[in-house]
Design an enzyme around this catalytic site. Structure first.
Site, short mmCIF file in Angstrom:
data_model
loop_
_atom_site.label_atom_id
_atom_site.label_comp_id
_atom_site.label_asym_id
_atom_site.label_seq_id
_atom_site.Cartn_x
_atom_site.Cartn_y
_atom_site.Cartn_z
N ASP A 72 4.46 37.19 29.72
CA ASP A 72 5.09 37.27 28.40
C ASP A 72 4.75 35.96 27.67
OD1 ASP A 72 6.50 37.84 26.16
OD2 ASP A 72 8.48 37.96 27.12
N PHE A 153 17.78 38.41 25.31
CA PHE A 153 19.15 38.56 24.82
C PHE A 153 19.35 37.93 23.44
CE2 PHE A 153 19.15 34.60 27.36
CZ PHE A 153 19.72 33.69 26.48
N ILE A 154 20.42 38.41 22.79
CA ILE A 154 20.95 37.77 21.59
C ILE A 154 22.39 37.41 21.92
CG2 ILE A 154 21.61 38.09 19.16
CD1 ILE A 154 19.38 40.22 18.99
N GLU A 155 22.75 36.17 21.75
CA GLU A 155 24.09 35.74 22.17
C GLU A 155 24.76 34.91 21.09
OE1 GLU A 155 24.71 34.89 26.54
OE2 GLU A 155 25.12 32.89 25.73
N HIS A 316 13.97 25.88 31.98
CA HIS A 316 14.12 26.81 30.85
C HIS A 316 15.38 27.64 30.98
CE1 HIS A 316 13.16 30.08 33.49
NE2 HIS A 316 12.82 30.92 32.56
N ALA A 318 18.82 28.65 34.07
CA ALA A 318 19.44 28.42 35.37
C ALA A 318 18.52 28.87 36.49
CB ALA A 318 20.77 29.16 35.45
P1 5GP Z 1 13.51 34.14 31.94
O1 5GP Z 1 13.82 35.59 32.07
O2 5GP Z 1 12.83 33.77 30.70
O3 5GP Z 1 12.80 33.57 33.15
O4 5GP Z 1 14.93 33.43 32.00
C1 5GP Z 1 15.52 32.66 31.05
C2 5GP Z 1 16.85 32.08 31.52
O5 5GP Z 1 17.86 32.57 30.64
C3 5GP Z 1 17.37 32.44 32.89
O6 5GP Z 1 16.90 31.56 33.88
C4 5GP Z 1 18.88 32.36 32.75
O7 5GP Z 1 19.37 31.09 33.13
C5 5GP Z 1 19.13 32.52 31.27
N1 5GP Z 1 19.83 33.75 30.92
C6 5GP Z 1 19.56 35.00 31.35
N2 5GP Z 1 20.39 35.89 30.77
C7 5GP Z 1 21.20 35.19 29.93
C8 5GP Z 1 22.24 35.55 29.03
O8 5GP Z 1 22.60 36.72 28.86
N3 5GP Z 1 22.82 34.54 28.32
C9 5GP Z 1 22.45 33.24 28.46
N4 5GP Z 1 23.06 32.31 27.73
N5 5GP Z 1 21.47 32.87 29.31
C10 5GP Z 1 20.84 33.83 30.04
MN MN Z 2 11.70 34.15 28.99
MN MN Z 3 10.11 37.14 28.25
#
Ligand code: 5GP
Ligand code: MN
Ligand code: MN
Length: 390
Positions: A72, A153-155, A316, A318
């Protein structure tokens, strides 16, 4: 930094104590690459990825590894602060309902083309060398301003500064995936044809800088990074409209944008190198950024410290503690929902198949932040109020 691991080639610098075995093997593969420069940095949110750990940083000299950018391309986060000091649950529900009408999620896209003015310019290289963006451009006009699947997500969040914040996580939709797959295949063929000494794992195939495909990939990668930004920008604009429609006359701060799947030319240790960040963001001295936790834990607005040991980067997010499948299998739906409801979050864990995005599938963000105090300082803590997932 928590520890270093020496290898026959360059060392690994790790910002966590407990890297899972699979991710460690992937990190060692990176260190063994003939084009890897100086050291490999592994961020505290690291876990196994496709060919390379998520949360890994690879610098190279005169080569690009498409898989070290990720599929991505340009995926990232953007944040802004509203002038609102709070929102009632009823207002939150109304806003989230409006957003759902304005922003397609999952596999959905817009029914009509979005204005060409929101799209980035196509790479100016000859279209023969950059065929994918051109081929996908028309379809992308309907994908710009759409969230995409699962992890995006949108938060809406409540900041420790007293204001409501908006955070959006999304990438380059189908176009980035098409570019990534196209060039990874070509990179495999090129790597095999070069017959260089030393084994290169297929998943880490690369182009050397004297290859026209090196430049073609970078041109299309940059296009996808620009497209991902355009995508987040358009969504942010629509989320702002939704918030204003419900909350009335309000203002918004400037926009923080941070890609976490990208490669860029930078100077480190006195040399110009190509820094690949896959699930990691740039954190130069004073540079603003954000580090999300999960829909049930805090996220953070941060300021970079420009630590050279991480190639001026930070985590980037947790990071996952378990795979998506393991989360669906192991986590308890009721328990996850109750935890979120007790916190008062309008969450997105509606059924068993959403468990892969439940808070317990992610690492403890406080520990992740504690592990990178030498990379960023915390500016604002953000508590989740309401979330929409892809
Ligand atoms: P990716 O999918 O890009 O590897 O992950 C991005 C990061 O976004 C994850 O490691 C996790 O910490 C964080 N994350 C995932 N879902 C949510 C969410 O719904 N809300 C928030 N604030 N952080 C999220
Ligand atoms: Mn991502
Ligand atoms: Mn992505």
């Amino acid at each position: 930094m928590k520890k270093t691991i020496t290898t026959e080639k360059i060392p690994l610098y790790l910002w966590l104590d407990d890297l899972e075995d699979g991710a460690l093997l992937q990190a060692l593969d990176l260190a063994n690459l003939p084009v890897a420069f100086h050291h490999i940095a592994i961020m505290p949110d690291s876990h196994i990825g496709f060919g390379m750990p998520i949360g890994g940083i690879l610098a190279t000299r005169d080569a690009v590894v498409p898989n070290a950018v990720g599929v991505d391309i340009g995926c990232g986060m953007c944040s802004l602060r509203t002038s609102l000091t709070g929102l009632h649950p009823a207002q939150l529900r109304e806003i989230m309902g409006l957003i759902r009408r304005l922003v397609p999620v999952g596999f959905q896209h817009h029914k009509e083309d979005q204005p060409e003015s929101v799209m980035p310019a196509l790479p100016d290289e000859s279209s023969r060398l950059t065929p994918v963006s051109e081929r996908e451009f028309a379809k992308a006009r309907r994908q710009v301003g759409t969230l995409g699947g699962g992890n995006h997500f949108i938060e809406l969040q409540q900041g420790s500064d007293g204001y409501v914040w908006i955070m959006i996580h999304s990438g380059s939709r189908n176009i980035g995936l098409q570019v990534a797959e196209h060039y990874h295949k070509l990179a495999m063929a090129r790597t095999e044809a070069r017959k260089e000494k030393g084994a290169v794992p297929k998943d880490l195939s690369f182009f050397r800088a004297d290859d026209p495909l090196y430049h073609a990939y970078l041109a299309e990668m940059r296009f996808c990074i620009a497209f991902a930004l355009a995508n987040r920008k358009l969504m942010m604009q629509r989320v702002q409209e939704a918030v204003a429609a419900v909350a009335g006359d309000i203002s918004f701060s400037g926009f923080i944008n941070k890609p976490h799947n990208f490669a860029d030319t930078e100077t480190h240790y006195g040399e110009e190198v190509l820094v690949h960040r896959k699930g990691a963001t740039r954190a130069r001295e004073g540079e603003p950024g954000m580090i999300p936790g999960s829909q049930g834990s805090p996220s953070y607005i941060v300021r970079g410290k420009g630590n050279p040991l991480s190639f001026a980067s930070c985590s980037h997010g947790a990071g996952r503690v378990m795979s998506r499948n393991a989360a669906r299998r192991k986590l308890d739906l009721k328990a996850e929902q109750q935890k979120l409801e007790k916190m008062g979050v309008l969450h997105a864990v509606r059924g068993k198949r959403d468990l892969d995005e439940a808070p317990s599938s992610y690492k403890n963000i406080r520990k992740v932040m504690a592990n990178q105090q030498d990379l960023v300082e915390i500016v604002t803590e953000l508590k989740p109020l309401a979330v929409i997932k892809g």
